[in-house]
Design a protein around this motif. Structure first.
Motif, short mmCIF file in Angstrom:
data_model
loop_
_atom_site.label_atom_id
_atom_site.label_comp_id
_atom_site.label_asym_id
_atom_site.label_seq_id
_atom_site.Cartn_x
_atom_site.Cartn_y
_atom_site.Cartn_z
N LEU A 107 -114.75 -23.85 92.14
CA LEU A 107 -114.80 -25.78 91.80
C LEU A 107 -114.07 -25.97 91.12
CD1 LEU A 107 -118.87 -24.03 91.84
CD2 LEU A 107 -117.73 -25.34 93.97
N TYR A 108 -114.03 -25.57 90.05
CA TYR A 108 -112.87 -25.95 89.30
C TYR A 108 -111.52 -26.66 89.55
CZ TYR A 108 -115.94 -25.20 84.75
OH TYR A 108 -116.82 -25.30 84.30
N GLU A 109 -110.92 -25.61 90.85
CA GLU A 109 -109.79 -26.24 90.96
C GLU A 109 -110.17 -27.06 92.45
OE1 GLU A 109 -106.01 -26.07 92.47
OE2 GLU A 109 -106.64 -24.64 90.68
N LEU A 110 -111.18 -27.19 93.33
CA LEU A 110 -111.70 -27.70 93.83
C LEU A 110 -112.20 -29.30 93.08
CD1 LEU A 110 -112.59 -28.34 96.62
CD2 LEU A 110 -115.09 -27.91 95.86
N GLU A 111 -112.85 -28.97 92.72
CA GLU A 111 -112.95 -30.47 91.06
C GLU A 111 -111.34 -31.01 91.18
OE1 GLU A 111 -115.86 -31.42 87.61
OE2 GLU A 111 -113.61 -30.04 87.28
N ASN A 112 -110.34 -30.48 90.24
CA ASN A 112 -108.62 -31.39 91.01
C ASN A 112 -108.95 -31.57 91.91
OD1 ASN A 112 -108.38 -30.23 88.07
ND2 ASN A 112 -108.02 -28.62 88.76
N VAL A 113 -108.84 -30.66 93.04
CA VAL A 113 -107.80 -31.44 94.66
C VAL A 113 -108.79 -33.02 94.60
CG1 VAL A 113 -108.37 -31.33 97.19
CG2 VAL A 113 -107.97 -29.83 95.11
N ILE A 114 -110.14 -33.12 94.60
CA ILE A 114 -111.17 -34.40 94.50
C ILE A 114 -110.35 -34.68 93.04
CG2 ILE A 114 -112.99 -35.33 94.11
CD1 ILE A 114 -114.16 -32.91 95.20
N GLU A 115 -110.16 -35.03 91.87
CA GLU A 115 -109.71 -36.08 91.43
C GLU A 115 -108.35 -36.64 91.79
OE1 GLU A 115 -109.70 -34.26 87.23
OE2 GLU A 115 -111.45 -33.99 87.31
N GLN A 116 -108.14 -35.92 92.69
CA GLN A 116 -106.08 -35.88 92.93
C GLN A 116 -106.58 -36.80 94.07
OE1 GLN A 116 -103.47 -34.78 91.06
NE2 GLN A 116 -102.59 -36.53 92.16
N ARG A 117 -107.29 -36.08 95.09
CA ARG A 117 -106.79 -36.82 96.01
C ARG A 117 -107.34 -38.65 96.05
NH1 ARG A 117 -108.55 -33.21 100.07
NH2 ARG A 117 -106.84 -32.25 100.26
N ILE A 118 -109.30 -38.61 94.95
CA ILE A 118 -109.13 -40.02 94.75
C ILE A 118 -108.54 -40.82 93.56
CG2 ILE A 118 -110.88 -40.72 92.64
CD1 ILE A 118 -112.87 -39.30 93.70
N ALA A 119 -107.28 -40.33 92.60
CA ALA A 119 -106.18 -41.20 91.90
C ALA A 119 -105.45 -41.72 93.63
CB ALA A 119 -105.75 -40.07 91.54
N ASP A 120 -104.84 -40.62 94.35
CA ASP A 120 -103.84 -41.09 95.48
C ASP A 120 -104.37 -41.37 96.10
OD1 ASP A 120 -102.38 -39.05 93.83
OD2 ASP A 120 -102.25 -37.48 95.40
N LYS A 121 -105.60 -41.58 96.78
CA LYS A 121 -105.70 -42.50 97.59
C LYS A 121 -104.91 -41.60 99.17
CE LYS A 121 -107.28 -45.87 95.09
NZ LYS A 121 -107.06 -45.77 93.96
N PRO A 122 -105.44 -40.67 99.39
CA PRO A 122 -104.36 -41.10 100.70
C PRO A 122 -104.79 -41.30 101.99
CG PRO A 122 -105.01 -38.97 99.64
CD PRO A 122 -105.24 -40.09 99.12
N GLU A 123 -104.51 -42.10 103.03
CA GLU A 123 -104.48 -41.89 104.12
C GLU A 123 -105.42 -41.08 105.23
OE1 GLU A 123 -103.26 -44.52 107.74
OE2 GLU A 123 -101.87 -44.76 106.09
N ASN A 124 -107.19 -41.91 105.21
CA ASN A 124 -107.84 -40.85 105.67
C ASN A 124 -108.36 -39.42 105.55
OD1 ASN A 124 -107.11 -42.01 108.20
ND2 ASN A 124 -105.45 -40.87 108.47
#
Length: 195
Positions: A107-124
């Motif tokens: 869950l901590y790893e997933l939390e990092n992925v979520i934070e990265q997606r929010i920061a990077d704002k990838p399309e779709n």
């Protein structure tokens, strides 16, 4: 740090542990120079016994181990480095040199992925899109997922139940991010209640 490098001929074992999941990632050896470089640069550096030189983990692969904390054992002759791995640690491509099992703290790893997606704002990106809609929309989604979990709990399909539980946890992590909180903050409350 008062490490007894002389006790074992100038090198001491250095255990590296994932700072989030606490899984042991690898074992290497450090001399005083390797430890000093690790502290100064914030990346785990070992003394390579085969190459007879300092070696920073990730210098070729880019899979660095970023230092969170350095501890010593009670005899001051072993180092424990808690680190944040950037990619697989083992040269075989495994998460850990001790196997590629999914860490218990995923869950901590997933939390990092979520934070990265929010920061990077990838399309779709579903994650980024949902987060950008604000706390009300995220909270609504958590509520919907909670209701779906309750409905599945009343049936006998464990596959559907597990999927709804996963959806709820995932959306809960996004909700925490909207409140500038981390999973660790909630864990600390539970630990305090347990005392």
């Amino acid at each position: 740090m008062n490490i007894d490098f002389e006790k074992s001929g100038g090198l001491v074992p250095a255990i590296v542990q994932d700072a989030l999941t606490m899984q042991v990632l690898m074992l290497g050896y450090m001399n005083r120079e390797a430890l000093d470089k690790t502290i100064a640069e914030g990346k785990v550096t070992f003394f390579s016994r085969s190459k007879q030189r300092l070696w920073t983990k990730g210098e070729e692969s880019g899979h660095f181990l970023f230092v969170d904390e350095i501890l010593t054992d009670c005899d001051n002759d072993t180092i424990l480095v808690k680190a944040f791995p950037q990619g697989p640690t083992c040269h075989t491509g495994s998460y850990s040199c001790f196997g590629n099992k999914l860490p218990k703290g995923f869950l901590y790893e997933l939390e990092n992925v979520i934070e990265q997606r929010i920061a990077d704002k990838p399309e779709n990106s579903y994650t980024s899109n949902l987060f950008s809609r604000g706390v009300n929309k995220v909270a609504q989604k958590v509520g919907e997922e909670a209701v779906e979990l309750v409905i599945e709990a009343k049936d006998d399909n464990l596959v559907l139940f597990k999927n709804e539980a996963a959806d709820l946890l995932y959306h809960f992590l996004i909700l925490l991010k909207t409140k500038n909180l981390k999973l660790q903050d909630i864990e600390e409350v539970l630990v305090e209640r347990h005392k």
